[in-house]
Design a protein around this motif. Sequence first.
Motif, PDB file in Angstrom:
ATOM      1  N   UNK A 134       5.068   1.951  -0.460  1.00  0.00           N
ATOM      2  CA  UNK A 134       3.767   2.592  -0.288  1.00  0.00           C
ATOM      3  C   UNK A 134       2.632   1.659  -0.681  1.00  0.00           C
ATOM      4  N   UNK A 135       2.829   0.937  -1.791  1.00  0.00           N
ATOM      5  CA  UNK A 135       1.808  -0.015  -2.238  1.00  0.00           C
ATOM      6  C   UNK A 135       1.583  -1.076  -1.169  1.00  0.00           C
ATOM      7  N   UNK A 136       2.687  -1.577  -0.633  1.00  0.00           N
ATOM      8  CA  UNK A 136       2.563  -2.619   0.381  1.00  0.00           C
ATOM      9  C   UNK A 136       1.830  -2.114   1.610  1.00  0.00           C
ATOM     10  N   UNK A 137       2.178  -0.883   2.026  1.00  0.00           N
ATOM     11  CA  UNK A 137       1.518  -0.331   3.208  1.00  0.00           C
ATOM     12  C   UNK A 137       0.034  -0.153   2.949  1.00  0.00           C
ATOM     13  N   UNK A 143      -6.465  -1.232   2.416  1.00  0.00           N
ATOM     14  CA  UNK A 143      -7.115  -2.184   1.521  1.00  0.00           C
ATOM     15  C   UNK A 143      -6.978  -3.598   2.023  1.00  0.00           C
ATOM     16  N   UNK A 144      -6.834  -3.789   3.325  1.00  0.00           N
ATOM     17  CA  UNK A 144      -6.570  -5.143   3.808  1.00  0.00           C
ATOM     18  C   UNK A 144      -7.803  -6.027   3.629  1.00  0.00           C
ATOM     19  N   UNK A 145      -8.984  -5.445   3.727  1.00  0.00           N
ATOM     20  CA  UNK A 145     -10.185  -6.270   3.572  1.00  0.00           C
ATOM     21  C   UNK A 145     -10.352  -6.761   2.133  1.00  0.00           C
ATOM     22  N   UNK A 146     -10.304  -5.870   1.117  1.00  0.00           N
ATOM     23  CA  UNK A 146     -10.352  -6.382  -0.254  1.00  0.00           C
ATOM     24  C   UNK A 146      -9.243  -7.383  -0.539  1.00  0.00           C
ATOM     25  N   UNK A 147      -8.082  -7.145   0.048  1.00  0.00           N
ATOM     26  CA  UNK A 147      -6.950  -8.046  -0.170  1.00  0.00           C
ATOM     27  C   UNK A 147      -7.287  -9.451   0.318  1.00  0.00           C
TER      28      UNK A 147
END
Lengths: 174, 104, 397
Positions: A134-137, A143-147
């Motif tokens: 779930x965290x990975x998803x 949260x791909x942008x903050x990542x």
Amino acid sequence: MPILEIAAKYTTYAVMAVILVFALGVVTLRNLFHCALCLAAALIGTAVLYVVLQAEYLAAIQILLYVGAVVTLVIFAIMLTEHLAGKTVRQNNSQSLPAIAGLLGFVSLLTALILKTPWPVTPTALQAKVLVMGLGKALMGDYVFPFEVISIVLIAALIGTVVIAKKDQPEEKA
Amino acid sequence: MIILPLPHILIFSLLLFAIGIYGALVRRNIIGILISIELMLNAANINLIAFSKYTSLAPETGQIFALFVIAIAATAAAVGLAIVLALYRVRKTVQADEVHLLKW
Amino acid sequence: MTITIPPTIRGIEFSADMLFVTAKAWILTLLGRFLPDWLIVLASITISGVVILCLGPLIMMYLTLLERKLIGRIQNRYGPNRVGKWGLLQPIADGIKMFTKEDIVPAKADKVVHLLAPIAIVVPALMIFLVVPFGERMTAVNLNIGLLYFIAVSSITILPIFMGSWASRNKYSLLGGMRTAAQMISYEIPMTLAVVPVIMMSQSLSTNTIVLTQEGSYDMNWFIFTPWGIVGFVIFFLCATAECNRPPFDLPEAESELVAGFHTEYSGMKFALFYMAEYMNAFTLCGIAVTLFLGGWQGPFFPSWLWFSGKTFVLICVMIWFRGTFPRFRVDHLMGFAWKFLLPLTLINILLTALWQFTSNLAAWLWSILILGVSLWTLVKLNRTFVPEKRHYLLES
């Protein structure tokens, strides 16, 4: 098995107390190396607390990044800047009394606030279990942008650190 | 599963945070100040995870925030310590109150 | 004399495969007759814990013997063969020697930290044993983040080394400690990245699940039989050798330069504890390498625990073979190898695994070999050693 649960609960409180003791060690000990070791112990204790809060992934990351990387960096810096059998220098400035007074006020105010606030503790959240999947998803989805931003920040910090810490090259001889 | 009351965890992290602030205010050594800041970030992380466990409906959120905080803490430590090393190389001191060239 | 089979384990058929699992279940049911439920949970934990606590030192003792024997054979001599048959009691004699030696603490040492360091270094070494799957259903704790746990716990090992080297107040200790830390941090990165393909393919961090995904026809669907698997395995194994400071990566303990590195000022039992941690780390790292790439307990015909220990034994023998064969690296070569060679290769390997996930036929094989070959060649070309300018050391007057 109520006995085990009660034991686990009080063990958790004991862990919290130990973390606080080590944290006090971090800010009061005179030998900086001991401070760094206390910091490592406090961080490991925090990882235990994360496990209690069912954030095992975070606990592992905490140990890997904080204890494995940050504390190691700190100790490296201490070794490079302190003298091995150095004289004991005064480590604290003369502001500890006002600091303690102010902090007591701060802590008592916030404690009163914490105890008064009706926290919306939801039973559904208590039951929910966060899996690594779930965290990975979430990391790759919402949260791909903050990542990505974090990764850029990390690269920038990496390069910046190298540039800052590098010894100045002596001027090239003609 | 162990269920502690949420306020207990919050008060604990508050105390940890206060200890961190004390260290940051009182320490003379720059590395000591950096260590204290790490403590404060750690206390904030405990809060984030506690909130994600107890209140949120999307429990991943708090953990991901904590993840970002840890990453930022690592960068802060790296850059800060690099600055300390550079400072030590030039001025031969790591005491914050002995670095006062820009202070009148 | 007949052993009555407890009713609760009737479900498990008695086989060599389940030997240890059955033994534990048998003890637990025996205890269950007169202990309350919650104590049984504790007893189960205690049994696994005690087994691991005994296993660690035992493995260390006989690894030292194995190493001395093998190195002896490599160097065309016999190795220890006086104490007991084939020197089998030699480790016990060594242990007695270590126990009775005088414990010397330097006068200027930081006494508490000096004492704590050897204790603190054994703890993570033992803790890693918890997630090693010794056989089918023989993982002490089946964590769902087992692999991450292993990486995290093994990264703590740096801390006790720092403690020991700082507390000794000795320049050789300090230099050795610094070198160890630099080396371990550097090699941890390619090691972690070499593991990533395995996580991608098995879609799990649990060591148990990783082994289970390598099941296949004849239980031989190991990850090492894929192009990314073999590259990952080689990188992981090299990094593992570097992580436990074994030759040819034994810079931290280079006798010719640093006396003995970070444990110069340790003697007697404290020194033995450092040694013990090193050997236990060597064992667990080999065990994890087996788990990740060599299919763990999977294999035809033999019981699972035998397969696991056999593969681990082979890897450890390879480590000893390294020691008998290779000369030591130079410091800058060591660092350069990790950062300039292994790190890019692991990154390419991760990309390759992503491709592999979509197609894994013959064409994919050829393509991966091509990509790996080209990248390997490029990296070797980029990393070629150049002869440095001759350095002149001027004596300061």
